[in-house]
Design a protein around this motif. Sequence first.
Motif, PDB file in Angstrom:
ATOM      1  N   PRO A  34       3.296   4.457  -5.903  1.00  0.00           N
ATOM      2  CA  PRO A  34       2.053   3.998  -5.273  1.00  0.00           C
ATOM      3  C   PRO A  34       1.847   4.581  -3.871  1.00  0.00           C
TER       4      PRO A  34
ATOM      5  N   GLN B 111      -1.551   6.706  -2.781  1.00  0.00           N
ATOM      6  CA  GLN B 111      -2.400   6.351  -1.641  1.00  0.00           C
ATOM      7  C   GLN B 111      -2.583   7.531  -0.703  1.00  0.00           C
ATOM      8  N   ARG B 112      -1.485   8.222  -0.437  1.00  0.00           N
ATOM      9  CA  ARG B 112      -1.571   9.331   0.515  1.00  0.00           C
ATOM     10  C   ARG B 112      -2.357  10.499  -0.054  1.00  0.00           C
TER      11      ARG B 112
ATOM     12  N   GLY C 122      -4.689  10.106  -2.173  1.00  0.00           N
ATOM     13  CA  GLY C 122      -6.024   9.625  -2.484  1.00  0.00           C
ATOM     14  C   GLY C 122      -6.312   9.665  -3.972  1.00  0.00           C
ATOM     15  N   PHE C 123      -5.268   9.619  -4.814  1.00  0.00           N
ATOM     16  CA  PHE C 123      -5.440   9.589  -6.272  1.00  0.00           C
ATOM     17  C   PHE C 123      -5.454   8.129  -6.737  1.00  0.00           C
ATOM     18  N   PRO C 124      -6.232   7.800  -7.781  1.00  0.00           N
ATOM     19  CA  PRO C 124      -6.059   6.477  -8.382  1.00  0.00           C
ATOM     20  C   PRO C 124      -4.687   6.382  -9.044  1.00  0.00           C
ATOM     21  N   GLN C 125      -4.144   5.169  -9.105  1.00  0.00           N
ATOM     22  CA  GLN C 125      -2.805   5.006  -9.681  1.00  0.00           C
ATOM     23  C   GLN C 125      -2.831   4.079 -10.887  1.00  0.00           C
ATOM     24  N   LEU C 126      -2.038   4.412 -11.888  1.00  0.00           N
ATOM     25  CA  LEU C 126      -1.842   3.539 -13.043  1.00  0.00           C
ATOM     26  C   LEU C 126      -0.343   3.314 -13.161  1.00  0.00           C
ATOM     27  N   THR C 127       0.110   2.098 -12.813  1.00  0.00           N
ATOM     28  CA  THR C 127       1.552   1.826 -12.793  1.00  0.00           C
ATOM     29  C   THR C 127       2.009   1.238 -14.125  1.00  0.00           C
TER      30      THR C 127
ATOM     31  N   LYS D 282      -8.403   3.085 -17.612  1.00  0.00           N
ATOM     32  CA  LYS D 282      -8.828   4.481 -17.590  1.00  0.00           C
ATOM     33  C   LYS D 282      -9.024   4.912 -16.144  1.00  0.00           C
ATOM     34  N   ALA D 283      -8.529   6.075 -15.787  1.00  0.00           N
ATOM     35  CA  ALA D 283      -8.698   6.559 -14.420  1.00  0.00           C
ATOM     36  C   ALA D 283      -9.255   7.977 -14.439  1.00  0.00           C
ATOM     37  N   LEU D 284     -10.051   8.286 -13.423  1.00  0.00           N
ATOM     38  CA  LEU D 284     -10.540   9.649 -13.271  1.00  0.00           C
ATOM     39  C   LEU D 284      -9.406  10.536 -12.767  1.00  0.00           C
TER      40      LEU D 284
ATOM     41  N   GLU E 105      -7.422  -0.062  -6.290  1.00  0.00           N
ATOM     42  CA  GLU E 105      -8.274   0.411  -5.194  1.00  0.00           C
ATOM     43  C   GLU E 105      -9.033  -0.723  -4.487  1.00  0.00           C
TER      44      GLU E 105
ATOM     45  N   ASP F 117       2.378  -3.348  -7.488  1.00  0.00           N
ATOM     46  CA  ASP F 117       1.427  -2.245  -7.564  1.00  0.00           C
ATOM     47  C   ASP F 117       0.616  -2.172  -6.273  1.00  0.00           C
TER      48      ASP F 117
ATOM     49  N   ARG G 140     -12.379   4.391  -9.098  1.00  0.00           N
ATOM     50  CA  ARG G 140     -12.148   5.411 -10.116  1.00  0.00           C
ATOM     51  C   ARG G 140     -11.368   4.922 -11.325  1.00  0.00           C
ATOM     52  N   THR G 141     -11.083   3.623 -11.369  1.00  0.00           N
ATOM     53  CA  THR G 141     -10.377   3.096 -12.543  1.00  0.00           C
ATOM     54  C   THR G 141     -11.212   2.002 -13.206  1.00  0.00           C
ATOM     55  N   LYS G 142     -11.089   1.936 -14.528  1.00  0.00           N
ATOM     56  CA  LYS G 142     -11.763   0.872 -15.296  1.00  0.00           C
ATOM     57  C   LYS G 142     -10.718   0.213 -16.180  1.00  0.00           C
TER      58      LYS G 142
END
Lengths: 277, 345
Positions: free
Chosen positions: A133, A137-138, A140-145, A172-174, B86, B114, B201-203
């Motif tokens: 995580p 953050q650094r 600037g990406f979305p995270q899925l843990t 779902k993340a971009l 986020e 998280d 950016r997440t759903k």
Amino acid sequence: MHFVVCLKQVPDTSEVRIDPNTNTLMREGVPSIINPYDAHALEEAIRLRDKMGGKVTIVSMGPPQAKEALRKAMSFGADRAILLTDRGFAGSDSLATAYILTVAIQKIHAEEPIDIVFTGKEAIDGDTAQTGPGIAQRLGFPQLTYGIRVREIDNTSVTVERKTEGGREVAKALLPALITVEKEMNELRYATLPDMMKAAVYEPEMWDAKSLPYDTAEMGLKGSPTSVSRIFPPPGRSGGERIDATTDPKGAVANLVEKVFQENIIMVHPAVKGGRA
Amino acid sequence: AKSAPVAGGDVWSGVWIIVEYNHGRIAPVSWELLGEGRKLADVIGCELCAVITGYQVDHVIREAFAYGAEKVYVIDDPVLENFRTEPYAEAITGLVRKYQPEIILMGATAIGRDVFPAVATRLRTGLTADCTVLGIDPETKLLQQTRPAFGGNIMATILCRSRRPQMSTVRPRVMAMPARVEGRSGEIVREQQSMTEDEIRTKVLEFIPGDAKSIFLDKAEIIVAVGLGIASQKNLPLVEELADSLGATLACTRGVVEAGWMSHDHQVGQTGVTVRPKVYIAIGISGAIQHLVGMETSDYIIAVNNDPEAGIFRVANYGILGDLFQVVPLLTAEFKKRLQHGVAN
Ligand SMILES: Cc1cc2nc3c(=O)[nH]c(=O)nc-3n(C[C@H](O)[C@H](O)[C@H](O)COP(=O)(O)OP(=O)(O)OC[C@H]3O[C@@H](n4cnc5c(N)ncnc54)[C@H](O)[C@@H]3O)c2cc1C
Ligand SMILES: Cc1cc2nc3c(=O)[nH]c(=O)nc-3n(C[C@H](O)[C@H](O)[C@H](O)COP(=O)(O)OP(=O)(O)OC[C@H]3O[C@@H](n4cnc5c(N)ncnc54)[C@H](O)[C@@H]3O)c2cc1C
């Protein structure tokens, strides 16, 4: 697509103990291994590359000996491995570790844009699960843990099944995104002989603090807000209490259950709407 | 602000508990932390506050007061309906920057572990993971954060000396649940969420709830494990009932797997899963070293065995010497009685 895997060499923790005399960690002779969760992160990256085309780059921060872990990782079919090694990195907590890895990943990203950064769920030595995580953050990406399955991936997004207390979540993340990986994600492969031979002579790239625009105030001990003030062995396992239930089983069990609740070993929670997690 | 140093005239004060509310459910660890936070705040001599970020949370605010919060910070916004890193990190970070608490705590749950590293990174402060003991140093007033590391083989006490806030995630079911007092209230401070849906950016597409039994072994908080002492597959309902009475997950030894009584994904040990629950109840298990390495770092071990020399007794906090066919039904009945109006842990 470009996949980056953060991989840590760790001591096999089942063999790490505290020296009872000095209260320090006994690491001597303890074998080093690839952090088990990172092996699954690497496996997933390689599978996705084989499916989608592209490249797998491994980044690790550690002492020069960590080269061994990187060679091993290359034998599973990664394309490139980079070891960040510098005395100035030593003593970093998870905040500083994520910083050091991020600066390197940013350089890799500038050369060849990254789609997914994979990390393990946690490292089995520090056990914090904070580095992934921190990197997200650094960057600037979305995270899925806590990823247990990559359901879908295309050029713009990734859909992941995640493990949570109450069940599983599909999110779902971009892209670009960061995913932290549980062991359930996949089954590890065995290295093939040609890959093993290639890997045996592979020289990981070595980057030190001077090869990148590091701010020395953010790394190592200076850049680490947390510090370990004391370590000690976990509460002893010997000298537990024996309860004889051979003559009066009913009384013995009542006595035990009373203690278990009194000492908060088992607690009663009001039943919550939606049930127990 | 890049970092959050102590010096510089800023006043960092107050103990904050981040309440976890997701899919309509409040994580009980939130209230355990209000209980623990009360003690810390009393030693320091500061305020105890709860933070609630979510959607339609008025009933959660009432509960937070009932469990002891003096003040509640609230961000109530549709983008916070399902947990996503986020908007949650944005919401919590914003509150911390504005109101400057000295200590913030959250459960070491999937959500806590998280979002807290994301918040700590934004604030450039320290975060101690998965604590099991908290205290205040009487001289420095620093938060002493104790946690297991190296797979539970060592304990470490961690300090965050020079940045604020001091942050920890705390393992659920370690701190005692405080009393719930109906009708308490206090100040409510409402703030706005600054992130909008199109910036996120997440759903979350789907949530597949699992029941207690399908919890993965390595995440289970209470495990009832059975060994060859059960003598036959037809006796398994005995331990299943015990597990049900506690909402526990069932596990077994390799002996039981080899006998074909349970599947390998239930096996604890060297060639099975390593577990670290709060409570491990071992029924008719001898305690071979290959089994012990997979469970000896459990917080509490309770063993039932009729052999006084059984190795399992060496690692058990409570060892019940007796016949499991007598003891287990009694345990089940006793737990059922105690847990009539609630759930365990
Ligand atoms: C006893 C003890 C307790 C500690 N407690 C804390 C604490 O509470 N808070 C804190 O901030 N620090 C703590 N640390 C320091 C922490 O262990 C180190 O900062 C470590 O470098 C990163 O944390 P981790 O091992 O927990 O990794 P995790 O955050 O658990 O690792 C998650 C993933 O990040 C990646 N990763 C982590 N490290 C590396 C690396 N060096 N190279 C490549 N990838 C990597 C891997 O993919 C890994 O699976 C502690 C250290 C010790 C010895
Ligand atoms: C390489 C290797 C890997 C292994 N990996 C694993 C592993 O991952 N996990 C694992 O569990 N084992 C593993 N084993 C096997 C391990 O060595 C033991 O054989 C196994 O754990 C024993 O299982 P058990 O305790 O169920 O059976 P037993 O050793 O037969 O113990 C049964 C116990 O039940 C008690 N008992 C009997 N009747 C009653 C009664 N009426 N009331 C109360 N108590 C009663 C007995 O006193 C005894 O202590 C491994 C072995 C090897 C060699």
